[in-house]
Design a protein around this motif. Structure first.
Motif, PDB file in Angstrom:
ATOM      1  N   ASP A  15       1.495  17.705  -3.642  1.00 58.84           N
ATOM      2  CA  ASP A  15       1.060  16.444  -3.069  1.00 58.84           C
ATOM      3  C   ASP A  15      -0.193  15.902  -3.738  1.00 58.84           C
ATOM      4  N   ASN A  16      -1.139  16.788  -4.086  1.00 53.42           N
ATOM      5  CA  ASN A  16      -2.395  16.294  -4.633  1.00 53.42           C
ATOM      6  C   ASN A  16      -2.237  15.744  -6.052  1.00 53.42           C
ATOM      7  N   ASN A  17      -1.075  15.922  -6.665  1.00 59.28           N
ATOM      8  CA  ASN A  17      -0.808  15.344  -7.976  1.00 59.28           C
ATOM      9  C   ASN A  17      -0.010  14.047  -7.894  1.00 59.28           C
ATOM     10  N   ASN A  18       0.434  13.686  -6.711  1.00 56.70           N
ATOM     11  CA  ASN A  18       1.297  12.520  -6.576  1.00 56.70           C
ATOM     12  C   ASN A  18       0.511  11.225  -6.719  1.00 56.70           C
ATOM     13  N   LEU A  19       0.952  10.385  -7.638  1.00 56.59           N
ATOM     14  CA  LEU A  19       0.361   9.069  -7.818  1.00 56.59           C
ATOM     15  C   LEU A  19       1.056   8.034  -6.951  1.00 56.59           C
ATOM     16  N   VAL A  20       2.332   8.252  -6.697  1.00 55.17           N
ATOM     17  CA  VAL A  20       3.119   7.378  -5.822  1.00 55.17           C
ATOM     18  C   VAL A  20       3.795   8.237  -4.768  1.00 55.17           C
ATOM     19  N   GLU A  21       3.667   7.839  -3.524  1.00 58.19           N
ATOM     20  CA  GLU A  21       4.366   8.502  -2.428  1.00 58.19           C
ATOM     21  C   GLU A  21       5.037   7.433  -1.568  1.00 58.19           C
ATOM     22  N   ILE A  22       6.336   7.543  -1.432  1.00 59.70           N
ATOM     23  CA  ILE A  22       7.117   6.611  -0.618  1.00 59.70           C
ATOM     24  C   ILE A  22       7.742   7.410   0.516  1.00 59.70           C
ATOM     25  N   GLU A  23       7.473   6.983   1.743  1.00 63.74           N
ATOM     26  CA  GLU A  23       7.921   7.729   2.910  1.00 63.74           C
ATOM     27  C   GLU A  23       8.722   6.833   3.842  1.00 63.74           C
ATOM     28  N   ASN A  24       9.968   7.222   4.069  1.00 62.01           N
ATOM     29  CA  ASN A  24      10.845   6.565   5.052  1.00 62.01           C
ATOM     30  C   ASN A  24      10.862   5.047   4.877  1.00 62.01           C
ATOM     31  N   LEU A  25      10.945   4.608   3.634  1.00 61.78           N
ATOM     32  CA  LEU A  25      10.818   3.185   3.313  1.00 61.78           C
ATOM     33  C   LEU A  25      12.095   2.409   3.607  1.00 61.78           C
ATOM     34  N   SER A  26      11.924   1.300   4.323  1.00 63.81           N
ATOM     35  CA  SER A  26      12.963   0.292   4.476  1.00 63.81           C
ATOM     36  C   SER A  26      12.383  -1.033   4.020  1.00 63.81           C
ATOM     37  N   ALA A  27      13.135  -1.769   3.228  1.00 66.34           N
ATOM     38  CA  ALA A  27      12.671  -3.052   2.717  1.00 66.34           C
ATOM     39  C   ALA A  27      13.873  -3.903   2.356  1.00 66.34           C
ATOM     40  N   GLY A  28      13.630  -5.205   2.232  1.00 67.06           N
ATOM     41  CA  GLY A  28      14.736  -6.091   1.892  1.00 67.06           C
ATOM     42  C   GLY A  28      14.268  -7.526   1.796  1.00 67.06           C
ATOM     43  N   TYR A  29      15.146  -8.437   2.155  1.00 70.63           N
ATOM     44  CA  TYR A  29      14.898  -9.861   1.965  1.00 70.63           C
ATOM     45  C   TYR A  29      15.214 -10.614   3.252  1.00 70.63           C
ATOM     46  N   ALA A  30      14.346 -11.556   3.611  1.00 71.02           N
ATOM     47  CA  ALA A  30      14.507 -12.361   4.828  1.00 71.02           C
ATOM     48  C   ALA A  30      14.670 -11.475   6.058  1.00 71.02           C
ATOM     49  N   GLY A  31      13.963 -10.357   6.060  1.00 62.67           N
ATOM     50  CA  GLY A  31      13.980  -9.472   7.208  1.00 62.67           C
ATOM     51  C   GLY A  31      15.188  -8.562   7.307  1.00 62.67           C
ATOM     52  N   VAL A  32      16.068  -8.633   6.319  1.00 63.93           N
ATOM     53  CA  VAL A  32      17.279  -7.790   6.322  1.00 63.93           C
ATOM     54  C   VAL A  32      17.079  -6.634   5.360  1.00 63.93           C
ATOM     55  N   LEU A  68       5.487  -6.506  -4.572  1.00 64.61           N
ATOM     56  CA  LEU A  68       6.136  -7.807  -4.640  1.00 64.61           C
ATOM     57  C   LEU A  68       6.987  -8.083  -3.406  1.00 64.61           C
ATOM     58  N   LEU A  69       7.375  -7.032  -2.697  1.00 64.21           N
ATOM     59  CA  LEU A  69       8.077  -7.155  -1.422  1.00 64.21           C
ATOM     60  C   LEU A  69       7.308  -6.385  -0.363  1.00 64.21           C
ATOM     61  N   LYS A  70       7.264  -6.923   0.846  1.00 66.63           N
ATOM     62  CA  LYS A  70       6.646  -6.207   1.953  1.00 66.63           C
ATOM     63  C   LYS A  70       7.616  -5.161   2.501  1.00 66.63           C
ATOM     64  N   THR A  71       7.050  -4.089   3.014  1.00 67.27           N
ATOM     65  CA  THR A  71       7.870  -3.084   3.666  1.00 67.27           C
ATOM     66  C   THR A  71       8.305  -3.598   5.034  1.00 67.27           C
ATOM     67  N   LEU A  72       9.506  -3.186   5.447  1.00 67.31           N
ATOM     68  CA  LEU A  72       9.948  -3.437   6.820  1.00 67.31           C
ATOM     69  C   LEU A  72       9.601  -2.246   7.707  1.00 67.31           C
ATOM     70  N   GLU A  73       9.766  -1.060   7.142  1.00 66.52           N
ATOM     71  CA  GLU A  73       9.378   0.180   7.816  1.00 66.52           C
ATOM     72  C   GLU A  73       8.921   1.160   6.757  1.00 66.52           C
ATOM     73  N   GLY A  74       8.175   2.188   7.191  1.00 61.46           N
ATOM     74  CA  GLY A  74       7.757   3.240   6.279  1.00 61.46           C
ATOM     75  C   GLY A  74       6.459   2.920   5.566  1.00 61.46           C
ATOM     76  N   LYS A  75       6.162   3.710   4.556  1.00 59.75           N
ATOM     77  CA  LYS A  75       4.861   3.631   3.896  1.00 59.75           C
ATOM     78  C   LYS A  75       5.004   3.829   2.396  1.00 59.75           C
ATOM     79  N   VAL A  76       4.266   3.020   1.637  1.00 62.57           N
ATOM     80  CA  VAL A  76       4.154   3.172   0.191  1.00 62.57           C
ATOM     81  C   VAL A  76       2.680   3.412  -0.130  1.00 62.57           C
ATOM     82  N   THR A  77       2.391   4.515  -0.791  1.00 61.88           N
ATOM     83  CA  THR A  77       1.021   4.844  -1.172  1.00 61.88           C
ATOM     84  C   THR A  77       0.950   4.951  -2.690  1.00 61.88           C
TER      85      THR A  77
END
Length: 259
Positions: A15-32, A68-77
């Motif tokens: 974990d301490n070497n991770n530059l990008v961590e994506i957890e339980n990510l949901s994303a899309g367009y127009a809320g879908v 460039l897109l907002k997350t709907l759920e989850g986390k991007v670090t």
């Protein structure tokens, strides 16, 4: 679909070497939601391939990672900071560079002018990034005064990569660098991704349709289908399990017992 991991967790980056961590990510367009429950990470100096058929959600994953897109759920670090806001300029300041599928070059500007648009930071840092990018992509040096619109497809892709590299990124996202290029050109370009990770220590996440070429330069890979990660493992393990790759691309059920 079944989410299948075919590698031991001891081989995963710490974990301490991770530059990008994506957890339980949901994303899309127009809320879908187009992607759902995506989990992946990219460590320092690592090349990670994101594979899957067209429409699987790979580009959406990159767009969300870069802000460039907002997350709907989850986390991007990214580099320890939240990148959930849908503000790409903030993510860029953290040290992330994104080479989009369409390359987004200014065709009326020269190679040199396109490169200067990517410069950030102090003048000394700019000079260092500029030279480092050209050292990795030396074929651009004789083309500095040529307009981008007059370059070949392979040269345009190199320019798009170099423009991202002049900013000295710690994280590099590359979307379909082989798009529209002959296979022989792709074979020359993809190894540059490996060089970037090795020589700069950047974490690289690539989306690529040439599966076997991508796996040759990657450390690990994730396979997406219908907006979900359905398979992950080391590049070597995935190359050895062709039936699992084929099942994921064809939309079939991935049977854990076959792994």
């Amino acid at each position: 679909m079944t989410d299948t991991t075919i590698k031991s967790r001891s081989e995963m980056p710490q974990d301490n070497n991770n530059l990008v961590e994506i957890e339980n990510l949901s994303a899309g367009y127009a809320g879908v939601a187009v992607i759902r429950g995506v989990n992946l990470n990219v460590a320092k100096g690592e090349v990670v391939a994101l594979l899957g058929p067209n429409g699987a959600g790979k580009t959406t994953t990159l767009l969300t990672t870069s802000g460039l897109l907002k997350t709907l759920e989850g986390k991007v670090t990214v580099l320890g900071e939240s990148a959930n806001s849908g503000a790409p300029h903030k993510t860029a300041r953290l040290g992330l560079a994104h080479v989009p599928e369409d390359r987004s070059l200014f065709f009326g500007l020269t190679v040199q002018e396109n490169l200067r648009l990517g410069l950030r930071g102090k003048r000394s840092e700019q000079a260092m990034g500029y030279e480092a990018a050209l050292d990795l992509l030396p074929a651009l040096r004789p083309l500095m005064n040529r307009r981008a619109g007059l370059l070949s497809g392979g040269e345009q892709q190199m320019l798009a990569m170099a423009r991202a590299l002049v900013s000295n990124p710690k994280v590099l996202l590359v979307d379909e660098m082989s798009l529209g290029l002959a296979p022989i050109i792709v074979e020359r370009l993809l190894p540059i991704v490996r060089d970037i990770a090795n020589e700069t220590g950047a974490g690289v996440l690539i989306v690529e349709q040439h599966v076997h070429l991508a796996l040759e330069v990657a450390d690990r890979a994730y396979v997406m289908s219908h907006g979900e990660i359905v398979l992950e493992g080391s590049a070597q393990e995935l190359m050895e399990r062709q039936e699992l790759l084929e099942a994921s691309y064809l939309g079939g059920e991935i049977n854990e017992e076959t792994s």
